[in-house]
Structures are given as structure tokens and as C-alpha cells.
Design an enzyme around this catalytic site. Structure first.
Site, PDB file in Angstrom:
ATOM      1  N   LYS A  78       2.759   7.598   3.147  1.00 46.65           N
ATOM      2  CA  LYS A  78       2.005   7.507   1.904  1.00 46.65           C
ATOM      3  C   LYS A  78       1.325   8.838   1.579  1.00 46.65           C
ATOM      4  O   LYS A  78       0.807   9.511   2.475  1.00 46.65           O
ATOM      5  CB  LYS A  78       0.967   6.385   2.036  1.00 46.65           C
ATOM      6  CG  LYS A  78       0.224   6.035   0.760  1.00 46.65           C
ATOM      7  CD  LYS A  78      -0.697   4.838   0.993  1.00 46.65           C
ATOM      8  CE  LYS A  78      -1.473   4.450  -0.258  1.00 46.65           C
ATOM      9  NZ  LYS A  78      -2.346   3.278  -0.027  1.00 46.65           N
ATOM     10  N   SER A 153      -2.011   0.313  -3.616  1.00 46.30           N
ATOM     11  CA  SER A 153      -1.744   1.731  -3.809  1.00 46.30           C
ATOM     12  C   SER A 153      -0.593   2.264  -2.950  1.00 46.30           C
ATOM     13  O   SER A 153      -0.211   3.430  -3.063  1.00 46.30           O
ATOM     14  CB  SER A 153      -3.018   2.532  -3.497  1.00 46.30           C
ATOM     15  OG  SER A 153      -3.438   2.329  -2.157  1.00 46.30           O
ATOM     16  N   SER A 177      -3.609  -3.153  -0.666  1.00 48.62           N
ATOM     17  CA  SER A 177      -2.742  -2.013  -0.970  1.00 48.62           C
ATOM     18  C   SER A 177      -1.505  -1.902  -0.105  1.00 48.62           C
ATOM     19  O   SER A 177      -0.561  -1.188  -0.455  1.00 48.62           O
ATOM     20  CB  SER A 177      -3.537  -0.707  -0.877  1.00 48.62           C
ATOM     21  OG  SER A 177      -4.456  -0.617  -1.937  1.00 48.62           O
TER      22      SER A 177
END
Length: 483
Positions: A78, A153, A177
């Protein structure tokens, strides 16, 4: 199945058997990204040259007899994790050129385990929101429907996994997320118990990567199978060597049971603050039926369950209390004025958000004490049950909506609109008390969109929800390649 979609376990076995090499797997993954990612925009920062070098090194290590847990496996990371030599921006234009000097602790653990990092995956601006779009890298699309979000996210990671861009990824979770993108894209994500996985280096650009104990927030694994999730968690778990790691060793307990018939599971498909959409309810019921058919003890109600309405209010206040530290003084004072004008009888989530934004330290301590009472309640609950199965969000993936005012956004649940942030109450079931939760596929909506559920387990017994997800995967199926 095309090799790009095989599990990390399958790829490792193929390399051990001499059927392929890390260099081949890495080249195949890169070729697929270069061919397919133009339509998805999941990989925001490729690192292909270094990935090929790492793959060659992994092959040489295997030839020497090494067999580390992720040796030669192509993975993604990420965007918010620091990777030396790659920018960390969190999607913020002002940090476009920030280059960290060292790897985040989890990136180091991936590399030490032998993983080959293909690049970084896209995120929302500042990691805020359930979509993955920002001014630096643009918008990531859902592999199942490009007009819909992959979630956020960790949406870039979920889209990458669903599209065959690497076998594993690492993300983070405070408002679902990890779990929401897994649910939206038909993959797996695990929110670890609070404090189980070190987070140093998953930090805002230009901030010193300190070994902080974060409230609510965790970092964790994403994969295309439950077994891969467990394998990656073993690599990630453990205290930071700068703090608790000085004196503590990790000793995760085994899963409580090895057969579905031995599990005691509470099924939840209703929440006092928001309805559950038809497609998601069907997914929850599909899992409930599979458990019952396997002989598990399945219940729909229990007096031991901590109050969901109070839990959602506490979670909302705690979540929003951490978001105003950098607000200008005049903006903060305006929020205080608005909060003071609220009626004492207003117990809506909108009111909880506003009250959370201006919590004094004294009031925060009071909310935290009530959280501890909920944790005590969960310990009593898990003396009688092994897991809870419930929604991740009320709906499958929704269409892109890039309104910057998230408080003004709405979510459509079976034709009725609700405040966008209200859907976070399901994420809060596990996040507020710090419990582990595994998001797993549970079927598809009538429109062909993935539908997931989360399996919530006892604190620091992460292997229990992971094992239950693995057993359910064997029974109802798991990841499917997008059409």
C-alpha cells in the site's frame, strides 16, 4: 487457473518443485500489470527494475537451499508504507517528491521473508474515505465493474489482488480499510488484533517513523485465500524491535477448532443504526447456512453481545477524535460551538461525529473507559462463542463518487439513501474493542458484484477467525477471477 491468479502457497510449491522460478513469476506479473492496469490504475508506483533484481536474488537463494516463507513471491505494498527509493505521498500533492530514507518495518519483514515487491498500490487522499482516488495518482477502478470503487483506503491493493497483480499485499485498517476493499473486490483481508502487528514506517510523509502505539488503527495482510492471509500474518505479526520487541516474544495461540462442526458462531445481519442491503444479507445467510449444514452451533441472538448501538457511538467518537489535531484554531473553535449547541437527546451518529471532533481529554478518558467495559463484555461473550459473522458494509461496491465533502455523501441501500459514514458501524464492531476480523468472499450480488462478510474473533486469537474463514472457503468457495 492462470498462474498470476494462483495463491502464494501454490506459487511457493511450484518453485520448490522446480516448475517455475521467481524471475518467471515476476516477469509474468509485470507483463500482466503493463497490459491490464491502464484500465484499473491499481499500481500507482511500479518498481519493476528492482523487482526483477530481487527475483533473481530469490532464485539464487533457493538454489543455495534457502526456503524462507515468501521466497520469490511477487507482492505489492500500500502506498502509505515507506519503501526506501520510492515516494510516499498518501496521495497528497505537496508530498509528491517525498522519498523516505528507510523501509517501514513491515516492508523490511516482507523483504526478509524473501518477497519480491512489484510496487505500491493506490489510496484515497490522505487515506480518508472508502474509495481510492487522489490528485497525485488518480482513481482506481474495481476489476469487477470499472464504474465502481474497489474500496478504500486499501483499494489499490484489493484491485491489484483481484486483477492478478501479485499474490499478496499489505494494507491498513481503522475504518474498514482492509475489510471493505476485500469485500468490494472479492478477496481476503485480515484486520489484526490491535497492537499485534508493528506499524512503524506507515506514517505521513515527512514525519519521523516512530514506533507509536496507535489507537484503533492497525496494519495487516491481504490475499486471495484465507491460508495465504494466515501465512502473511505470521510474517507481519510481532512487536516492534525498538519497543516491546526488546522484551516480548510473539506466541499467538492456535485456532480454537480445526473443524467447522466444532465452532460456535453468532450471526449478525442487522444493526440498530443502518439497514443491511439485500445482497449483503444474502451473503451473511449463505455463510450461516454453510455453518449449520456442517454441524456448527449457529445462533442469531445472544444476551452476551455488547450493545451495538453504544459500540457504534463509542467507535464514532473515538474515530473522529483523532482527526482534528492539525485543524486551525478558528476551525476547531467553530466545531466546539456547533457541538455545544447539540441537544442532549440527540444520539445520532452525526452528533457522535461532532462530539468526537471536540472531545476534551477528560471526556475522551470517559469514552475510553466505556470501551474497556465493552472489551470486558467481549471477553465474556467469547467464553461462550468462537466468532461473530456479520457484514463488512451494508452494500456491495458502489459507483464512484468523488464529492470532497464526505459528510455530504450518501450511500444507497436498496433504493434508500443514508449518510455515507453511517456504514462504518460494521467496521467498528471489531475496530472499537480492538478485535481481529477476517473479511472473506461470500458470493455475489444479482448484478454480479462480489459480496463479503467479516469473521470477528477473540482478541489476540487471530488464528481462530482465519481458520474459520479457511474452512468456509473450502465449503462455499472463495476468490473468483473477475469476468
Amino acid at each position: 487457473m492462470e498462474r498470476n491468479f494462483q495463491s502464494a502457497g501454490e506459487l511457493a510449491a511450484a518453485m520448490r518443485a522446480g516448475e517455475t522460478t521467481s524471475a518467471e513469476l515476476t516477469d509474468e506479473a509485470i507483463a500482466r500489470i503493463e497490459r491490464e492496469d491502464k484500465a484499473l490504475n491499481a499500481i500507482c508506483t511500479p518498481d519493476f527494475d528492482r523487482a526483477r533484481i530481487a527475483a533473481q536474488e530469490a532464485d539464487r537463494a533457493r538454489a543455495r537451499g534457502e526456503d524462507r516463507p515468501l521466497l520469490g513471491i511477487p507482492v505489492t505494498v500500500k502506498e502509505c508504507y515507506n519503501v526506501a527509493g520510492l515516494p510516499t505521498t498518501w496521495g497528497m500533492p505537496q508530498h509528491r517528491d517525498f522519498m523516505p530514507a528507510e523501509d517501514a518495518v513491515q516492508v523490511s519483514r516482507l523483504k526478509n521473508a524473501g518477497a519480491v515487491i512489484l510496487g505500491k498500490t493506490n489510496v484515497p487522499l490522505g487515506l480518508q474515505g472508502l474509495q481510492s482516488s487522489n490528485p497525485v495518482y488518480g482513481t482506481t477502478n474495481n476489476p469487477w465493474d470499472h464504474d465502481r470503487t474497489p474500496g478504500g483506503s486499501s483499494g489499490g491493493s484489493s484491485a491489484a489482488l483481484a486483477a492478478g497483480f501479485g499474490a499478496l499485499s499489505i494494507g491498513s485498517d481503522i475504518g474498514g480499510s482492509l475489510r471493505t476493499p476485500a469485500h468490494f473486490c472479492g478477496v481476503y483481508g485480515h484486520k489484526p488484533s490491535l497492537g499485534l502487528v508493528a506499524n512503524r514506517g506507515m506514517v505521513l510523509p515527512n514525519e519521523l517513523p516512530l514506533p507509536l502505539d496507535l489507537d484503533l488503527a492497525v496494519v495487516g495482510p491481504m490475499a486471495r485465500t484465507a491460508r495465504d492471509l494466515a501465512m502473511l500474518l505470521d510474517v507481519m505479526a510481532g512487536p516492534d524491535p525498538l519497543t516491546y520487541g526488546v522484551a516480548h516474544d510473539l506466541a499467538l495461540p492456535p485456532a480454537r477448532h480445526e473443524q467447522l462442526s466444532d465452532f460456535r458462531v453468532l450471526i449478525l445481519d442487522e444493526h440498530p443504526f443502518i439497514p443491511t442491503g439485500t445482497a449483503v444479507r444474502a451473503g451473511v445467510n449463505r455463510v450461516a447456512d454453510a455453518l449449520a449444514d456442517a454441524g456448527a452451533r449457529v445462533e442469531r441472538h445472544s444476551p452476551l453481545l455488547p450493545d451495538l448501538a453504544e459500540a457504534a457511538t463509542l467507535y464514532t467518537q473515538l474515530l473522529f477524535s483523532g482527526s482534528v489535531a492539525r485543524f486551525p484554531v478558528d476551525a476547531y473553535e467553530e466545531l466546539q460551538t456547533r457541538a455545544a449547541a447539540l441537544s442532549a437527546t440527540d444520539q445520532s451518529l452525526d452528533a457522535a461525529r461532532l462530539r468526537g471532533l471536540v472531545l476534551s481529554h477528560r471526556d475522551w478518558l470517559g469514552v475510553n473507559h466505556r470501551r474497556e467495559l465493552h472489551r470486558h463484555g467481549w471477553r465474556q461473550f467469547f467464553a461462550e462463542f468462537d466468532a461473530v459473522v456479520c457484514p463488512v458494509t451494508p452494500t456491495p461496491a458502489f459507483p464512484h463518487d468523488h464529492n470532497p465533502d464526505l459528510l455530504a455523501c450518501r450511500i444507497d441501500i436498496d433504493g434508500v439513501e443514508y449518510p455515507f459514514f453511517d456504514q462504518l458501524v460494521w467496521a467498528g464492531v471489531a475496530t472499537m474493542p480492538g478485535l481481529p476480523a477476517t473479511a472473506m468472499p461470500a458470493g455475489f450480488s444479482p448484478e454480479g458484484l462480489p459480496v463479503g462478510v467479516q469473521v470477528v474473533g477473540p482478541m489476540f486469537e487471530d488464528r481462530t477467525p482465519l481458520r474459520l474463514a479457511e474452512l468456509l472457503e473450502e465449503r462455499i468457495g472463495g476468490f473468483r477471477v473477475p469476468n
